[in-house]
Design a protein around this motif. Structure first.
Motif, short mmCIF file in Angstrom:
data_model
loop_
_atom_site.label_atom_id
_atom_site.label_comp_id
_atom_site.label_asym_id
_atom_site.label_seq_id
_atom_site.Cartn_x
_atom_site.Cartn_y
_atom_site.Cartn_z
N CYS B 30 17.86 8.42 -42.80
CA CYS B 30 17.87 7.10 -42.17
C CYS B 30 18.96 6.97 -41.12
CB CYS B 30 17.98 6.01 -43.22
SG CYS B 30 16.77 6.18 -44.51
N PRO B 197 11.06 5.60 -31.21
CA PRO B 197 10.18 6.78 -31.18
C PRO B 197 10.92 8.04 -30.77
CG PRO B 197 9.13 4.94 -30.07
CD PRO B 197 10.54 4.53 -30.35
N PHE B 200 12.43 9.89 -33.75
CA PHE B 200 11.48 10.68 -34.55
C PHE B 200 11.08 11.96 -33.80
CE2 PHE B 200 10.53 6.45 -36.45
CZ PHE B 200 10.72 6.78 -37.77
N LEU B 201 10.76 11.81 -32.52
CA LEU B 201 10.28 12.96 -31.77
C LEU B 201 11.37 14.03 -31.68
CD1 LEU B 201 8.32 11.07 -28.97
CD2 LEU B 201 7.39 12.22 -30.98
N VAL C 20 10.35 0.65 -41.46
CA VAL C 20 10.33 2.11 -41.38
C VAL C 20 10.31 2.59 -39.94
CG1 VAL C 20 9.11 4.18 -42.07
CG2 VAL C 20 9.10 2.20 -43.55
N LEU C 21 9.37 2.05 -39.15
CA LEU C 21 9.12 2.65 -37.84
C LEU C 21 10.03 2.12 -36.74
CD1 LEU C 21 5.27 2.76 -38.12
CD2 LEU C 21 6.84 4.67 -38.24
N PHE C 24 14.10 2.40 -39.15
CA PHE C 24 14.49 3.68 -39.78
C PHE C 24 14.95 3.52 -41.22
CE2 PHE C 24 15.66 4.16 -35.28
CZ PHE C 24 14.71 5.08 -34.95
N LEU C 188 7.03 14.14 -35.84
CA LEU C 188 6.36 13.92 -34.55
C LEU C 188 5.29 12.85 -34.67
CD1 LEU C 188 6.09 17.60 -33.25
CD2 LEU C 188 7.74 15.85 -32.66
N ALA C 190 5.27 10.48 -36.89
CA ALA C 190 5.97 9.21 -37.07
C ALA C 190 6.44 8.67 -35.72
CB ALA C 190 7.16 9.39 -38.00
N GLY C 191 6.85 9.57 -34.83
CA GLY C 191 7.28 9.14 -33.51
C GLY C 191 6.15 8.46 -32.75
N ILE C 192 4.95 9.04 -32.84
CA ILE C 192 3.80 8.46 -32.15
C ILE C 192 3.41 7.12 -32.79
CG2 ILE C 192 1.38 8.83 -31.56
CD1 ILE C 192 2.13 11.87 -31.54
N SER C 194 5.44 5.15 -34.30
CA SER C 194 6.47 4.21 -33.91
C SER C 194 6.23 3.68 -32.50
CB SER C 194 7.82 4.91 -34.03
OG SER C 194 8.80 4.26 -33.32
N LEU C 195 5.74 4.58 -31.62
CA LEU C 195 5.36 4.14 -30.27
C LEU C 195 4.28 3.08 -30.34
CD1 LEU C 195 4.98 7.28 -27.97
CD2 LEU C 195 6.28 5.21 -27.52
N MET C 198 5.58 -0.16 -31.31
CA MET C 198 6.35 -0.84 -30.26
C MET C 198 5.47 -1.77 -29.45
SD MET C 198 9.09 1.69 -28.55
CE MET C 198 9.59 0.44 -27.40
#
Lengths: 192, 221, 205
Positions: B30, B197, B200-201, C20-21, C24, C188, C190-192, C194-195, C198
């Protein structure tokens, strides 16, 4: 009962020990933390009231807002610093706004506390790349009417241009400034 | 004796490399994601977590013969919560600006699984020297991982590296400009990198690279 | 009571500032328990329950106990605030214990399925994080708003972890480069995600 004490004496003892430790740390460091808070505020005031002298400003309260009466080095009124805050939906924003001695011009605003999105909303505080474009807009503006937010280049004298991608953060800051100039400013005269 | 020292040293270096809490064990994610948008945040968070893991390992290791097995988690949490509160006071007293930026992520060190994991795996079974070696290794390994992310994200997102306090000579204003200033002026900075994002990436790619290097070195050996 | 505000708070924490997204929080279970949809959903429900109860109880402790004792004994409502973090984590730990006992008695299969993750809810930062935010935010200074915020946080967590599990069930069938398998590809994705979340920015504010 004996079993209970047997099992948990260490926890109880540690609980008491830790509570004392924390109380000690709190008493030992609290003054310093308060000093830091005050220093952050004083620095903010110095930034928004350009002629501030060496004498510490005197504080009083108007309708729940803290107002600081600032004197210059000759003992003349240098301006007013007014602290305002809002419950922004992301988090609290707290700022200090400086007004000229007659109360008719904004001499600057400085955001003290914010937790907006880094890279977007936090441009309300600092934005080195665009030389603090957003907060700088308020400097030198008249306190006649409420400001309104626009996404394009400002057309009217009371327009404030929002930060791209952070309209809401810009709106919160503008709401606080509007509240200060519409509600608090007219009451400054009684405190001269 | 020499053997004992050797194993302590290994315990220390393992925490940084082979057992890196974030990049290998995937613990303490986290703060890893949330506060690595600048180098300053990463450094302060790393220091605070190291302080807490060192203190928690010390206390646990000293009391290890007194702690009853089924109350141990309670004692760990109590110890960690106490030292996190102290760390919070210390940060607010000495690096006020950064402490304000980290906000709730300082108290959230309490639930950083990395720290409770070290108490459970190492400190409760080993003497003080070994527990300390482990705590410092893990703490530094954690800081190192935070720094990797902070360095990448801040460089691409803002073009600067900030520090918790001004360093005379190198960074008199508390940050150094790495990218040419036209980078951010013309809007070429990747704002996405300092937004959620990007965290994460970047971490996904970093973990991938670490795994790749590890599989290479294992294959070679 | 301002019903509109309640909805805004709920949507704000469940979607716009998803714990979460965007915040964090709770990344460890998000990575650990998101392999199967039904398990992820169960975990989400357990977390939602614990988060709501802990949110309310910690609110009561700060606004009731601490303020009352502080005013009565030290003549300063904030005198005991230095015990906040310790009190919060103790409340959460005991709530998790409660849920564990309840599940063990009434839903043994679910209890078995959670395995080691149930006690780990204690160290789920989403819960402590929600309690801390409730304590910090100006709009959650009354009990109903605080409860709504906590519940919304739990729903947001469940949503994120269930979506993630759905995606991961499909990733099982795809050819992921070896170093990225497991945590790497999850990050990766999760990154998408999270996008995508947004895109909610601005709703309800």
């Amino acid at each position: 009962m004996k079993k209970f004490i047997d099992e948990s004496w260490l926890v109880l003892l540690m609980g008491i020990g830790f509570a004392c430790l924390l109380a000690g740390a709190q008493t030992g460091l609290n003054d310093r933390i308060q000093d830091n808070k005050k220093a952050a505020l004083n620095q903010g005031i110095a930034e928004v009231v350009p002629d501030l002298g060496s004498e510490a400003p005197t504080m009083f309260e108007i309708d729940g807002n803290n107002v600081y009466k600032c004197l210059d080095n000759n003992g003349q009124l240098a301006g007013w610093a007014i602290v305002g805050s809002t419950g922004g939906f992301v988090d609290t924003i707290e700022l200090v706004a400086g007004l000229s001695p007659d109360g008719n011009t904004i001499t600057g605003i400085k955001v003290l506390v914010q937790n907006e999105t880094p890279g977007l909303g936090d441009k309300i505080t600092t934005d080195p790349a665009e030389k603090n474009f957003y907060p700088r807009q308020y400097t030198g503006r008249s306190t006649n009417g409420p400001f309104s937010l626009t996404k394009q280049d400002p057309q009217n004298p009371n327009d404030i241009q929002a930060i791209t991608g952070a309209t809401y953060s810009s709106q919160y800051v503008m709401d606080i400034v509007n509240d200060i100039i519409m509600r608090i400013k007219p009451q400054l005269d009684q405190h001269r | 004796m020499a053997d004992e020292n050797g194993s302590n040293l290994k315990q220390f270096t393992d925490g940084i490399v082979n057992n890196n809490p974030v990049l290998v064990q995937l613990l303490g994610m986290c703060p890893m994601l949330a506060i690595t948008n600048s180098v300053a945040n990463a450094l302060v968070m790393g220091a605070a977590a190291t302080f807490v893991v060192v203190m928690s390992n010390t206390i646990t290791s000293l009391l290890r013969n007194l702690i009853k097995p089924h109350v141990r988690i309670l004692i760990f949490t109590l110890t960690i919560a106490t030292f996190v509160t102290i760390a919070d006071f210390l940060l607010k007293a000495f690096v006020y600006d950064v402490a304000m930026k980290l906000g709730p992520f300082i108290p959230l060190i309490i639930v950083n699984c990395m720290i409770i994991c070290r108490a459970e795996v190492v400190a409760i079974r080993n003497g003080l020297a070994r527990s300390l070696a482990d705590a410092f290794g893990i703490g530094i390994g954690f800081t190192f991982a935070l720094l990797i992310l902070g360095v990448i994200r801040e460089l691409l997102g803002a073009g600067t590296w900030t520090f918790p306090f001004p360093i005379p000579g190198i960074a008199p204003e508390g940050f150094i400009q790495i990218m040419p200033s036209s980078f951010a002026d013309n809007g070429h900075n990747w704002v996405i990198m300092v937004l959620p994002p990007g965290a994460f990436l970047t971490l996904g790619v970093v973990i991938g690279v670490v795994n790749w290097i590890r599989s290479k070195s294992e294959g070679g050996a | 009571m301002d019903f509109g505000l309640l909805i805004t708070i709920f949507i704000g924490v469940a979607l716009v500032n998803n714990l979460v997204l965007a915040g964090f929080l709770g990344i460890c279970p998000f990575l650990g328990v998101s392999r199967k949809v039904d398990m992820a959903f169960g975990m989400g429900c357990a977390v939602t329950f614990v988060i709501t109860v802990s949110g309310v109880v910690t609110w009561l402790i700060v606004h009731g106990l601490f303020n009352w004792v502080g005013t009565a004994v030290f003549e300063n409502a904030g005198a005991l605030y230095f015990l906040k973090y310790v009190a919060f984590i103790m409340v959460i730990a005991s709530m998790v214990q409660l849920v564990e006992m309840y599940l063990k008695k009434f839903f043994p299969p679910l209890y078995e399925a959670f395995g080691v993750f149930l006690p780990l809810i204690t160290t789920n930062c989403a819960i402590l994080g929600a309690c801390l935010y409730i304590d910090m935010k100006p709009e959650t200074q009354n009990l109903i708003n605080a409860a709504t915020y906590a519940f919304g946080g739990g729903v947001g967590f469940t949503l994120a972890i269930t979506i993630m599990a759905g995606i991961r069930e499909h990733i099982n069938f795809s050819d992921v480069p070896k170093p990225l398998q497991g945590a790497g590809i999850t990050m990766l994705v999760a990154g998408i995600l999270s996008l995508a979340f947004m895109g909610f920015t601005g709703i309800g504010k």
